[in-house]
Design a protein around this motif. Sequence first.
Motif, mmCIF file in Angstrom:
data_model
loop_
_atom_site.group_PDB
_atom_site.id
_atom_site.type_symbol
_atom_site.label_atom_id
_atom_site.label_comp_id
_atom_site.label_asym_id
_atom_site.label_seq_id
_atom_site.Cartn_x
_atom_site.Cartn_y
_atom_site.Cartn_z
ATOM 1 N N GLU A 1 -2.794 17.991 13.311
ATOM 2 C CA GLU A 1 -2.754 17.591 14.810
ATOM 3 C C GLU A 1 -1.246 17.657 15.056
ATOM 4 O O GLU A 1 -0.587 17.741 14.215
ATOM 5 N N PRO A 2 -1.158 17.670 16.393
ATOM 6 C CA PRO A 2 0.101 17.934 16.974
ATOM 7 C C PRO A 2 1.269 16.871 16.004
ATOM 8 O O PRO A 2 1.016 15.600 16.216
ATOM 9 N N GLY A 3 2.243 17.243 15.648
ATOM 10 C CA GLY A 3 3.203 16.314 15.183
ATOM 11 C C GLY A 3 2.835 15.766 13.864
ATOM 12 O O GLY A 3 3.778 15.025 13.314
ATOM 13 N N GLU A 4 2.024 16.296 13.219
ATOM 14 C CA GLU A 4 1.596 15.774 11.783
ATOM 15 C C GLU A 4 1.460 17.043 10.610
ATOM 16 O O GLU A 4 1.280 18.036 11.328
ATOM 17 N N GLY A 5 1.375 16.604 9.402
ATOM 18 C CA GLY A 5 1.260 17.680 8.643
ATOM 19 C C GLY A 5 -0.320 18.110 8.334
ATOM 20 O O GLY A 5 -1.214 17.250 8.926
ATOM 21 N N PRO A 6 -0.656 19.217 7.695
ATOM 22 C CA PRO A 6 -2.088 19.327 7.667
ATOM 23 C C PRO A 6 -2.794 18.205 6.546
ATOM 24 O O PRO A 6 -2.140 17.730 5.800
ATOM 25 N N VAL A 7 -4.062 17.963 7.050
ATOM 26 C CA VAL A 7 -4.644 16.867 6.182
ATOM 27 C C VAL A 7 -5.866 17.596 5.439
ATOM 28 O O VAL A 7 -6.683 18.073 6.174
ATOM 29 N N LEU A 8 -5.959 17.697 4.362
ATOM 30 C CA LEU A 8 -7.014 18.076 3.421
ATOM 31 C C LEU A 8 -8.455 17.741 3.825
ATOM 32 O O LEU A 8 -8.667 16.424 3.707
ATOM 33 N N LEU A 9 -9.287 18.659 4.104
ATOM 34 C CA LEU A 9 -10.633 18.237 4.488
ATOM 35 C C LEU A 9 -11.678 18.433 3.151
ATOM 36 O O LEU A 9 -12.491 17.821 2.884
ATOM 37 N N VAL A 10 -11.232 19.758 2.595
ATOM 38 C CA VAL A 10 -12.270 19.908 1.545
ATOM 39 C C VAL A 10 -11.879 20.900 0.538
ATOM 40 O O VAL A 10 -10.896 21.811 1.071
#
Lengths: 110, 114
Positions: free
Chosen positions: A38-47
Amino acid sequence: TQLLEQSPQFLSIQEGENLTVYCNSSSVFSSLQWYRQEPGEGPVLLVTVVTGGEVKKLKRLTFQFGDARKDSSLHITAAQPGDTGLYLCAGTPGTYKYIFGTGTRLKVLA
Amino acid sequence: GAGVSQSPSNKVTEKGKDVELRCDPISGHTALYWYRQSLGQGLEFLIYFQGNSAPDKSGLPSDRFSAERTGGSVSTLTIQRTQQEDSAVYLCASSLGGGSIEAFFGQGTRLTVV
Protein backbone atom coordinates in the motif's frame (compact mmCIF):
# COMPACT_ATOMS: atom_id res chain seq x y z
CA THR A 1 18.74 -12.44 -16.36
CA GLN A 2 15.70 -13.91 -14.66
CA LEU A 3 12.56 -11.87 -15.11
CA LEU A 4 9.10 -12.17 -13.69
CA GLU A 5 6.43 -10.59 -15.86
CA GLN A 6 3.12 -9.72 -14.26
CA SER A 7 -0.12 -9.10 -16.07
CA PRO A 8 -2.12 -7.03 -16.16
CA GLN A 9 -0.09 -4.02 -15.08
CA PHE A 10 -3.19 -2.08 -14.07
CA LEU A 11 -6.65 -3.25 -13.17
CA SER A 12 -9.65 -1.20 -12.14
CA ILE A 13 -12.79 -3.14 -11.25
CA GLN A 14 -16.05 -2.76 -9.39
CA GLU A 15 -16.61 -4.14 -5.92
CA GLY A 16 -17.85 -7.72 -6.09
CA GLU A 17 -16.08 -8.66 -9.32
CA ASN A 18 -13.54 -11.47 -9.62
CA LEU A 19 -10.04 -11.03 -11.01
CA THR A 20 -6.88 -12.96 -11.76
CA VAL A 21 -3.31 -11.67 -11.77
CA TYR A 22 -0.60 -13.63 -13.53
CA CYS A 23 3.12 -13.94 -12.84
CA ASN A 24 5.19 -15.60 -15.56
CA SER A 25 8.81 -16.46 -16.15
CA SER A 26 10.93 -18.65 -18.36
CA SER A 27 12.99 -19.61 -15.30
CA VAL A 28 12.28 -22.18 -12.62
CA PHE A 29 11.91 -20.96 -9.06
CA SER A 30 12.35 -22.97 -5.90
CA SER A 31 9.61 -20.94 -4.29
CA LEU A 32 7.39 -18.01 -5.07
CA GLN A 33 5.87 -15.35 -2.86
CA TRP A 34 3.04 -12.88 -3.31
CA TYR A 35 3.13 -9.51 -1.58
CA ARG A 36 0.70 -6.60 -1.35
CA GLN A 37 1.98 -3.09 -0.96
CA GLU A 38 0.00 0.00 0.00
CA PRO A 39 1.18 3.58 -0.56
CA GLY A 40 3.95 4.62 1.82
CA GLU A 41 4.40 1.12 3.16
CA GLY A 42 6.71 -1.79 2.48
CA PRO A 43 5.43 -4.96 0.79
CA VAL A 44 3.53 -7.31 3.10
CA LEU A 45 3.89 -11.03 2.54
CA LEU A 46 0.61 -12.77 1.64
CA VAL A 47 1.68 -16.31 0.82
CA THR A 48 4.58 -18.56 -0.14
CA VAL A 49 4.21 -21.50 -2.52
CA VAL A 50 6.94 -24.08 -2.95
CA THR A 51 5.53 -27.17 -4.69
CA GLY A 52 4.65 -27.33 -8.38
CA GLY A 53 0.86 -27.36 -8.75
CA GLU A 54 0.34 -26.14 -5.18
CA VAL A 55 -2.83 -24.19 -4.43
CA LYS A 56 -3.22 -22.06 -1.33
CA LYS A 57 -6.25 -20.13 -0.17
CA LEU A 58 -6.30 -17.08 2.03
CA LYS A 59 -9.93 -16.05 2.57
CA ARG A 60 -11.04 -14.70 -0.83
CA LEU A 61 -7.56 -15.03 -2.37
CA THR A 62 -6.44 -18.18 -4.16
CA PHE A 63 -2.81 -18.65 -5.14
CA GLN A 64 -1.53 -21.28 -7.53
CA PHE A 65 2.03 -22.29 -8.42
CA GLY A 66 2.48 -23.72 -11.89
CA ASP A 67 3.37 -27.38 -12.32
CA ALA A 68 6.76 -26.46 -13.75
CA ARG A 69 7.35 -23.82 -11.04
CA LYS A 70 7.78 -21.08 -13.65
CA ASP A 71 4.52 -19.24 -13.16
CA SER A 72 1.87 -18.40 -10.62
CA SER A 73 -1.53 -16.82 -10.41
CA LEU A 74 -3.50 -14.91 -7.82
CA HIS A 75 -7.30 -15.03 -8.02
CA ILE A 76 -9.47 -12.73 -5.93
CA THR A 77 -13.14 -13.56 -5.53
CA ALA A 78 -15.68 -10.80 -4.87
CA ALA A 79 -13.10 -8.02 -4.68
CA GLN A 80 -13.52 -5.34 -2.03
CA PRO A 81 -12.12 -1.79 -1.84
CA GLY A 82 -9.74 -3.01 0.88
CA ASP A 83 -8.06 -5.21 -1.73
CA THR A 84 -6.77 -2.10 -3.50
CA GLY A 85 -2.98 -1.99 -3.72
CA LEU A 86 0.11 -3.04 -5.62
CA TYR A 87 0.46 -6.81 -5.91
CA LEU A 88 3.96 -8.16 -6.38
CA CYS A 89 5.15 -11.67 -7.03
CA ALA A 90 8.68 -12.64 -6.09
CA GLY A 91 10.58 -15.78 -6.97
CA THR A 92 13.58 -17.36 -5.37
CA PRO A 93 15.68 -19.07 -8.03
CA GLY A 94 18.19 -20.35 -5.52
CA THR A 95 18.64 -20.09 -1.81
CA TYR A 96 18.50 -16.41 -0.99
CA LYS A 97 17.79 -13.96 -3.78
CA TYR A 98 14.27 -12.68 -4.41
CA ILE A 99 13.49 -11.61 -7.98
CA PHE A 100 10.45 -9.35 -8.01
CA GLY A 101 7.83 -9.09 -10.68
CA THR A 102 6.84 -5.91 -12.45
CA GLY A 103 3.77 -5.43 -10.25
CA THR A 104 0.01 -5.22 -10.76
CA ARG A 105 -1.75 -2.14 -9.49
CA LEU A 106 -5.32 -3.01 -8.48
CA LYS A 107 -8.07 -0.52 -7.75
CA VAL A 108 -11.42 -1.74 -6.51
CA LEU A 109 -14.20 0.80 -6.78
CA ALA A 110 -17.05 0.85 -4.27
CA GLY B 1 12.38 -5.64 17.29
CA ALA B 2 8.91 -6.71 16.27
CA GLY B 3 9.37 -5.68 12.67
CA VAL B 4 11.95 -4.27 10.28
CA SER B 5 12.57 -0.64 11.09
CA GLN B 6 14.01 1.88 8.65
CA SER B 7 15.09 5.45 9.20
CA PRO B 8 14.57 8.10 8.16
CA SER B 9 11.13 7.62 6.60
CA ASN B 10 11.75 10.49 4.24
CA LYS B 11 14.94 12.21 3.18
CA VAL B 12 15.32 15.21 0.92
CA THR B 13 18.88 16.01 -0.04
CA GLU B 14 20.68 18.26 -2.45
CA LYS B 15 22.41 16.82 -5.47
CA GLY B 16 26.02 16.00 -4.66
CA LYS B 17 25.49 15.38 -0.95
CA ASP B 18 26.04 12.03 0.76
CA VAL B 19 23.17 10.22 2.51
CA GLU B 20 22.98 7.32 4.94
CA LEU B 21 19.93 5.11 5.23
CA ARG B 22 19.51 2.81 8.20
CA CYS B 23 17.84 -0.58 8.58
CA ASP B 24 17.19 -2.43 11.84
CA PRO B 25 16.11 -5.99 11.00
CA ILE B 26 13.90 -8.35 12.96
CA SER B 27 15.80 -9.72 15.93
CA GLY B 28 17.40 -13.07 15.12
CA HIS B 29 17.23 -12.62 11.35
CA THR B 30 20.64 -13.29 9.88
CA ALA B 31 19.83 -12.38 6.27
CA LEU B 32 19.29 -8.77 5.25
CA TYR B 33 18.44 -7.29 1.86
CA TRP B 34 18.32 -3.84 0.32
CA TYR B 35 16.00 -3.13 -2.60
CA ARG B 36 15.15 0.01 -4.53
CA GLN B 37 11.70 0.85 -5.86
CA SER B 38 11.04 3.60 -8.34
CA LEU B 39 7.63 5.19 -9.01
CA GLY B 40 5.61 2.36 -7.40
CA GLN B 41 7.10 -0.25 -9.67
CA GLY B 42 8.69 -3.60 -8.95
CA LEU B 43 11.66 -3.94 -6.66
CA GLU B 44 15.26 -3.82 -7.83
CA PHE B 45 17.72 -5.92 -5.82
CA LEU B 46 20.74 -4.02 -4.49
CA ILE B 47 22.63 -6.15 -1.96
CA TYR B 48 22.32 -9.20 0.29
CA PHE B 49 23.96 -9.73 3.68
CA GLN B 50 24.35 -13.01 5.51
CA GLY B 51 25.53 -12.00 8.94
CA ASN B 52 28.05 -9.21 8.44
CA SER B 53 29.21 -10.48 5.05
CA ALA B 54 27.79 -9.38 1.72
CA PRO B 55 28.14 -12.35 -0.66
CA ASP B 56 26.05 -10.62 -3.30
CA LYS B 57 26.55 -6.94 -4.10
CA SER B 58 25.65 -7.39 -7.74
CA GLY B 59 22.72 -4.98 -7.67
CA LEU B 60 24.57 -1.89 -6.46
CA PRO B 61 24.20 0.49 -9.44
CA SER B 62 27.53 2.28 -9.11
CA ASP B 63 30.54 2.72 -6.85
CA ARG B 64 28.72 5.65 -5.24
CA PHE B 65 26.62 3.06 -3.43
CA SER B 66 27.95 1.06 -0.49
CA ALA B 67 26.48 -0.82 2.43
CA GLU B 68 27.67 -2.34 5.63
CA ARG B 69 26.26 -4.39 8.42
CA THR B 70 27.67 -4.55 11.91
CA GLY B 71 27.08 -7.03 14.71
CA GLY B 72 24.92 -9.09 12.41
CA SER B 73 22.15 -6.58 12.98
CA VAL B 74 21.85 -2.96 11.85
CA SER B 75 22.76 -2.10 8.27
CA THR B 76 23.45 1.24 6.63
CA LEU B 77 23.23 2.00 2.94
CA THR B 78 25.36 4.96 1.92
CA ILE B 79 24.97 6.89 -1.30
CA GLN B 80 27.77 9.32 -2.07
CA ARG B 81 27.47 12.35 -4.31
CA THR B 82 23.76 11.78 -4.82
CA GLN B 83 22.23 12.28 -8.24
CA GLN B 84 18.62 12.96 -9.19
CA GLU B 85 18.28 9.45 -10.61
CA ASP B 86 18.95 8.10 -7.11
CA SER B 87 15.50 9.37 -6.06
CA ALA B 88 13.46 6.30 -5.11
CA VAL B 89 12.13 4.36 -2.17
CA TYR B 90 14.83 2.23 -0.56
CA LEU B 91 13.44 -0.87 1.10
CA CYS B 92 15.14 -3.17 3.54
CA ALA B 93 14.04 -6.74 4.29
CA SER B 94 15.23 -9.47 6.60
CA SER B 95 14.74 -13.21 6.84
CA LEU B 96 15.76 -15.96 9.22
CA GLY B 97 18.62 -17.03 6.99
CA GLY B 98 19.77 -17.29 3.44
CA GLY B 99 17.80 -20.48 3.02
CA SER B 100 14.59 -19.04 4.46
CA ILE B 101 12.08 -18.29 1.77
CA GLU B 102 10.11 -15.61 3.56
CA ALA B 103 11.37 -12.05 3.76
CA PHE B 104 9.79 -9.28 5.78
CA PHE B 105 10.06 -5.66 4.71
CA GLY B 106 10.40 -2.35 6.45
CA GLN B 107 8.30 0.65 5.48
CA GLY B 108 11.08 2.09 3.34
CA THR B 109 12.96 5.37 3.09
CA ARG B 110 11.74 7.76 0.42
CA LEU B 111 14.80 9.57 -0.92
CA THR B 112 14.36 12.71 -2.98
CA VAL B 113 17.38 14.35 -4.54
CA VAL B 114 16.78 17.96 -5.57
